[in-house]
Each structure stands twice: as structure tokens, then as C-alpha cells.
Write a protein that holds these residues in place. Structure first.
Motif, mmCIF file in Angstrom:
data_model
loop_
_atom_site.group_PDB
_atom_site.id
_atom_site.type_symbol
_atom_site.label_atom_id
_atom_site.label_comp_id
_atom_site.label_asym_id
_atom_site.label_seq_id
_atom_site.Cartn_x
_atom_site.Cartn_y
_atom_site.Cartn_z
ATOM 1 N N GLU A 222 0.303 -1.041 5.388
ATOM 2 C CA GLU A 222 0.001 0.366 5.672
ATOM 3 C C GLU A 222 0.168 1.203 4.417
ATOM 4 N N ALA A 223 1.258 0.931 3.669
ATOM 5 C CA ALA A 223 1.510 1.696 2.444
ATOM 6 C C ALA A 223 0.340 1.545 1.484
ATOM 7 N N ALA A 224 -0.151 0.301 1.355
ATOM 8 C CA ALA A 224 -1.271 0.067 0.446
ATOM 9 C C ALA A 224 -2.508 0.825 0.921
ATOM 10 N N ARG A 225 -2.723 0.813 2.252
ATOM 11 C CA ARG A 225 -3.903 1.497 2.784
ATOM 12 C C ARG A 225 -3.798 2.994 2.556
ATOM 13 N N ILE A 226 -2.597 3.543 2.775
ATOM 14 C CA ILE A 226 -2.405 4.981 2.585
ATOM 15 C C ILE A 226 -2.620 5.338 1.116
ATOM 16 N N ASP A 227 -2.229 4.424 0.222
ATOM 17 C CA ASP A 227 -2.455 4.670 -1.199
ATOM 18 C C ASP A 227 -3.927 4.578 -1.570
ATOM 19 N N GLY A 228 -4.767 4.314 -0.581
ATOM 20 C CA GLY A 228 -6.202 4.307 -0.831
ATOM 21 C C GLY A 228 -6.754 2.943 -1.202
ATOM 22 N N ALA A 229 -5.971 1.889 -0.996
ATOM 23 C CA ALA A 229 -6.466 0.556 -1.316
ATOM 24 C C ALA A 229 -7.531 0.140 -0.302
#
Lengths: 326, 291
Positions: A222-229
């Protein structure tokens, strides 16, 4: 620690150590010794012949074919199982409906013996009756969609580079002309065994990868997705690094099973046409227990042991080192 | 939501195709086994049976039943004994504070990976010697079935216990390593010796590990073929894998019976997998994911 405790600990483990010492290490030594004698026939003959058995073994056409077959089988099985296993694990990891049903289906062949697998796939891939032209198994399905029947594990074809082809001549010019021979080819009959083995083993790779993917905390993704990954980047930088150690485990397990494969070929195709599906384990079995060629069988067994050890000992040693680390 | 539908199709289509691949042999085994011999012709081999007939299963059962019983007589005691051996070894290696554990463990594990061909000739010779010894000592006929020699179920069970030591020790050792040392130390402070610690602290906590190891050993031993075919020459003592292999190898047996036989031979481990799949999987992963 009290002395009596240490004595008890040793007393508990010594029987197992002795058993493994004798039945694994002692017996390996015994087999190695047999491989250096000329023991053929029912009664042990103890004449020492040195490495003569090995020298003649590597010059035996059947054994050369067996080594080729093992390499082909191992590469194809590993490639098929890794691709299928990783692909299915990634798809299942995306949260699909009926995941439990899919998982159950992909994994059940692991609970079955290679003998059952061999019997079932021998029938599925039976080429039919050439005398009457009647088809059986998968060939019936192929015919229904207009495809020609295949000879499966009865196919004697070896796919190889022809010496007279452009590639063959090129190889000859650079001194590798030997590669343009059936000895360096792919026996088509072996593909059937690979299909059956993949059916049985790919679920194992799927389970390994799925367990590894599931061990990555959701927060990390989720963190990676939120960072726009992108989804791709999540896999590339978050998930794939976490499953790298699993890849090594899967390769070791698949590799050592395929180097030793015996039951499946015994039940499915035996030696195949022109030894096309013969493997060292089957040769060893026939030589020793049907032909009473004990020294020959022992040499084949030791070659198999060396091959498996080359694969597993570095892994065991590095594993031991990893475990002693604090 | 066309993209969503397409995305879903890209996920579900390969999953369904794979499901068909894995289910294919079982479908054929099942429909073939359920057909009568008259209907089991090649033309209709992929068709469902028009009338369900259990004749093939009955015939396969008649031929395989003694061998199924042999497999039970082999697999149950061998699994139970090798689980206890593994439990004791795993306990000593994880909590026994033995100097040399770090060396002993990989040396034991190596036995898990060896090709059994490399020990087969000495194994046959040794088990034959056990028979000769039993004869020389004069084992009473009533007890001869218990002599772990060549060509007997007891001998085959003994072999499975010995060569099961690496995997059962591995699983128990890794399990016991997750149990906090404080628990062991507390028992030690209370005056418990090593056996007391095992019996009163570790053993009661061992149920999950026993489930994994028992299921793993049951499945492996039931499915094993190489030891079985080499060490049991007499038809009467053959386990079911060898019997199925011979059944399928003889030309006179109809293939509807072969397929029914294959299903019967696979049924016990399939049931274990369906009922206790979680533990089965854990054993599988334990063999691959060490530590």
C-alpha cells in the motif's frame, strides 16, 4: 548445564546419528567401493578394477544418452514449473474469487504418487493403435479440433542441429562440430514425461511463491502504491525481491528431484524408443536388479550422487552458515 | 468498465485454463473407472458414462486390496515411529545445547537429498544378512514377520524410519526452535532434567508439528516406489504402488480397471490432502524453506 543432561542429550540422538552414519555415509562408501570392483553376477566378486567402470560408463552410448536426457528433463521441468508456478501464484495473489478451489486443484497432484501420475498420463498421452488408426487420449481431443495426432512418448525423434545445416557448418568451423549431433539434441519423447512431471510438481512452486508473496506485509504494498508506484513497480521493487530466496529453494528442490527421477519414467515410458526417455536412475535399476551388474549399477549411483551433491551441498553449507550467525 | 472486465478475464482465463489442465487426468480416471468394460471403448473415451457402473472399481479393488492392506501395515507404524524419532532428535538439536549441533544438523540433512540408488546395493545386502541372522538365531515363526529383513513389510518400514530421520528431525527442530528458551529455562530452574523438559514442556506443545510430520511421512511412505519395488520381491508383501505398477504393466488388464486402480491407490493420500491440506502444505514448505 548438568553433566547428566548432556549425557541424556547424547543418548537420545546417538541412535539416529549412528543410523544415518551407517545407512547414509557408510553405505555410500560401500557403494563407492563396489563401483571400483568388477562385481557382476549374483555373488560378490571382489577384484579391484579402479576407475575402469567409470571410464567405460562414460563411453557407453546408453549412459551418454541418459546424461543428455537428464539435462534436457531437468532444464525443461524447472523452466515449466517455475513459469507456471510463479504465474499462477501472482494471479492468485491478486485476490480472486474461488481462490481456495483453484489452490486445491493446483496442489492435489502433489499428494499423489509418481506411479499414479505415470499410469494416468501414459494413458492420456497414448498415441493410439497405429494398425487400426484409432486414436486414444489427448490425440482424440486434438483430432476433434483438426490437429494431427502426436506420437508422444513413443516418438523416437531427436531434435538436433544437423551437421549439414548452416548452423552445423558454422559450429564445425569454430571447432564445435560435435554439438551438431543427436547426442546434443532434445528427445521429443521426453516432452511427454516433462508434461506429466510438470502436472505433478508445478503446484509446489506455486505454493512456495504464494506463501512468499503473502508474507510481504500489505502495508508495504500500500505504501508503495500511495507513493505512486505502478503495479509493475510494486512487483519489481517490493514483491520480487522478497521471493528471491524462494526461487533458490524451488530450484534446489526441483533440481534434485529431476536428477533422481525414477518412478515416473518407470510407470510412464520406461526407456522409451532408442532410450529416448531413459534416465540414469532407470539404467541403474535395470543394470543392478535385472542384470546383476552390481559394479555398473554402483558406478551409475555414485555419478548420480555427485551430480545431486554438486547442487545441494553448497546450499546446505550456506544454510548452516546462515543459521550459526547470531 | 470494459477495462475492468478485460482485466478480470486476463486473471481468470489463465487460472481456469490451468484448473482444466490439473483436473484433466482426474476427469479421465473417474469417467473411465465408472464405465463398464463394454462401454469403455476408445470412441467414447472422453464421454461421460451413460450408466454408472462400479464393476471396474470392484475388480480393481479385488486385485489391489491385499496390497492396500500392506501399505497400511507399512505406512502407519513407520509414520508414527519416525515422527517420535524426529521429535526427540529435533528437541535435542534445538534445546539440548549440544556442542556440535551446527555440524550434526547439515550432516543429517544431507541424507534427505541423496539419491537412494547410492545406498541401495548395501541396503539389500544388509537386509539379506538380517534375514540370515534371524534364521541362524531361530526366530519363532510367529515373530518372523517382525524381523526387519529383506522382503518383509517390517524391513521396508525400518528403511523408511531410517531414511525419514533427516526430514522429520528438520521439521521438529525448526518447530522447537520457535518455542522460547525461557520456557525451557524456567523448567530447568524448577529442577526438571532434559527428559522432564521434553515430556512436560515440549511434548504437550508438539501437536501441530506431529500433525505436519505424520501427514508428511504418511504421504511419502504411501507413495514411495523405489525401496518398495527393490525390497519386496514376493507378491504377497508388495505395497500398493508396486502392485499398481505391475497391474498397469500387464497387458491382460483392461484399462478401465487400471484407471480405477490408480484412483484407489491415490485415494488415501488424496483424502489426507483434502481433509488436512493445511498441514500437508506446511510439511511440503518445511522441506523447502529451511530455518
Amino acid at each position: 548445564m548438568r553433566l547428566s543432561d548432556r549425557a541424556v542429550a547424547w543418548a537420545l540422538i546417538v541412535p539416529s546419528l549412528a543410523a544415518v552414519g551407517v545407512f547414509v555415509y557408510g553405505f555410500i562408501g560401500w557403494t563407492a567401493w563396489v563401483s571400483l570392483t568388477n562385481w557382476a553376477g549374483l555373488r560378490p566378486q571382489l577384484a579391484w578394477v579402479g576407475v575402469a567402470n567409470y571410464l567405460s560408463l562414460f563411453q557407453t552410448a546408453r549412459f551418454q544418452i541418459d546424461l543428455r536426457n537428464t539435462v534436457v528433463f531437468t532444464i525443461l521441468l524447472v523452466a515449466a514449473c517455475m513459469t507456471l508456478g510463479l504465474g499462477l501464484a501472482i494471479l492468485l495473489d491478486r485476490g480472486v474469487r474461488g481462490e481456495g478451489v483453484f489452490r486445491t486443484l493446483y496442489l492435489f497432484p502433489l499428494a499423489i504418487s509418481f506411479i499414479v501420475t505415470g499410469v494416468a498420463w501414459r494413458w492420456l498421452l497414448a498415441p493410439g493403435d497405429p494398425a487400426t488408426g484409432r486414436l486414444t487420449g489427448i490425440n482424440v481431443l486434438l483430432a476433434r479440433v483438426g490437429l494431427p495426432p502426436l506420437r508422444w512418448y513413443t516418438d523416437p525423434t531427436i531434435l538436433h542441429i544437423h551437421p549439414d545445416s548452416a548452423v552445423g557448418r558454422l559450429l564445425d568451423q569454430i571447432g564445435l562440430g560435435g554439438l551438431a549431433s543427436p547426442l546434443w539434441g532434445i528427445p521429443v519423447a521426453m516432452l511427454s514425461v516433462v508434461i506429466a512431471a510438470t502436472w505433478q510438481m508445478s503446484g509446489f512452486v506455486m505454493a512456495l511463491y504464494l506463501a512468499a508473496l503473502r508474507s510481504v506485509p500489505d502495508e508495504l504494498r500500500e505504501a508503495a502504491r500511495i507513493d505512486g508506484a505502478s503495479e509493475w513497480a510494486v512487483y519489481r521493487f517490493v514483491l520480487l525481491p522478497s521471493i528471491r530466496p524462494v526461487t533458490l529453494s524451488a530450484l534446489i528442490v526441483l533440481g534434485h528431484i529431476s536428477l533422481k527421477i525414477f518412478d515416473l519414467v518407470a510407470a510412464m515410458s520406461k526407456r522409451g524408443p532408442g532410450f529416448a526417455t531413459d534416465v540414469p536412475a532407470y539404467f541403474m535399476f535395470e543394470a543392478t536388479f535385472h542384470g546383476d551388474q552390481y559394479a555398473l549399477g554402483a558406478s551409475i549411483a555414485i555419478v548420480m550422487l555427485v551430480a545431486v551433491s554438486l547442487l545441494t551441498v553448497p546450499y546446505l553449507v550456506s544454510g548452516a552458515r546462515r543459521e550459526v550467525q547470531p | 468498465m470494459a477495462a475492468g472486465a478485460l482485466g478480470r478475464a486476463l486473471v481468470y482465463l489463465p487460472l481456469l485454463a490451468a484448473a482444466a489442465f490439473y483436473a484433466l487426468p482426474v476427469y479421465l480416471l473417474l469417467i473411465t473407472g465408472l464405465k463398464s468394460y463394454a462401454e469403455a471403448g476408445l470412441d467414447r473415451m472422453w464421454h461421460l458414462p451413460s450408466t454408472v457402473s462400479l464393476d471396474s472399481f470392484r475388480q480393481a479393488y479385488r486385485q489391489l486390496q491385499p496390497h492396500v492392506l500392506n501399505s497400511v501395515a507399512l505406512t502407519v507404524p513407520a509414520s508414527v515411529i519416525s515422527s517420535f524419532v524426529g521429535s526427540l532428535n529435533g528437541f535435542v538439536l534445538a534445546k539440548g545445547r549440544l556442542r556440535g549441533s551446527d555440524l550434526i544438523f547439515p550432516l543429517l540433512l544431507f541424507g534427505m537429498f541423496i539419491p537412494y540408488q547410492s545406498i541401495l546395493i548395501p541396503l539389500v545386502r544388509t537386509l539379506q544378512r538380517v534375514n540370515a541372522l534371524a534364521e541362524a538365531v531361530g526366530v519363532p515363526p510367529g515373530l518372523s514377520g517382525l524381523v526387519p529383513g529383506y522382503g518383509s513389510i517390517a524391513g521396508l518400514a525400518f528403511v523408511h524410519i531410517v531414511y525419514g530421520i533427516p526430514i522429520t528431525t528438520l521439521i521438529f527442530r525448526n518447530y522447537y526452535a520457535t518455542i522460547p528458551d525461557e520456557l525451557v529455562d524456567a523448567a530447568r530452574v524448577d529442577g526438571a532434567g532434559l527428559l522432564g523438559i521434553y515430556g512436560r514442556v515440549l511434548l504437550p506443545l508438539s501437536l501441530p508439528a506431529f500433525a505436519v510430520v505424520l501427514i508428511w511421512q504418511f504421504t511419502s511412505i504411501w507413495n514411495e516406489f523405489l525401496f518398495a519395488v527393490v525390497l519386496t520381491q514376493k507378491p504377497a508383501v508388495r505395497p500398493v504402488t508396486v502392485a499398481l505398477y505391475n497391474l498397469a504393466g500387464s497387458y491382460i488388464v483392461e484399462w478401465n480397471v487400471q484407471m480405477a486402480g490408480a484412483l484407489l491407490a491415490a485415494l488415501p493420500t488424496l483424502l489426507v490432502y483434502i481433509l488436512l491440506g493445511r498441514y500437508f502444505l506446511r510439511g511440503l514448505l518445511a522441506g523447502a524453506l529451511r530455518g
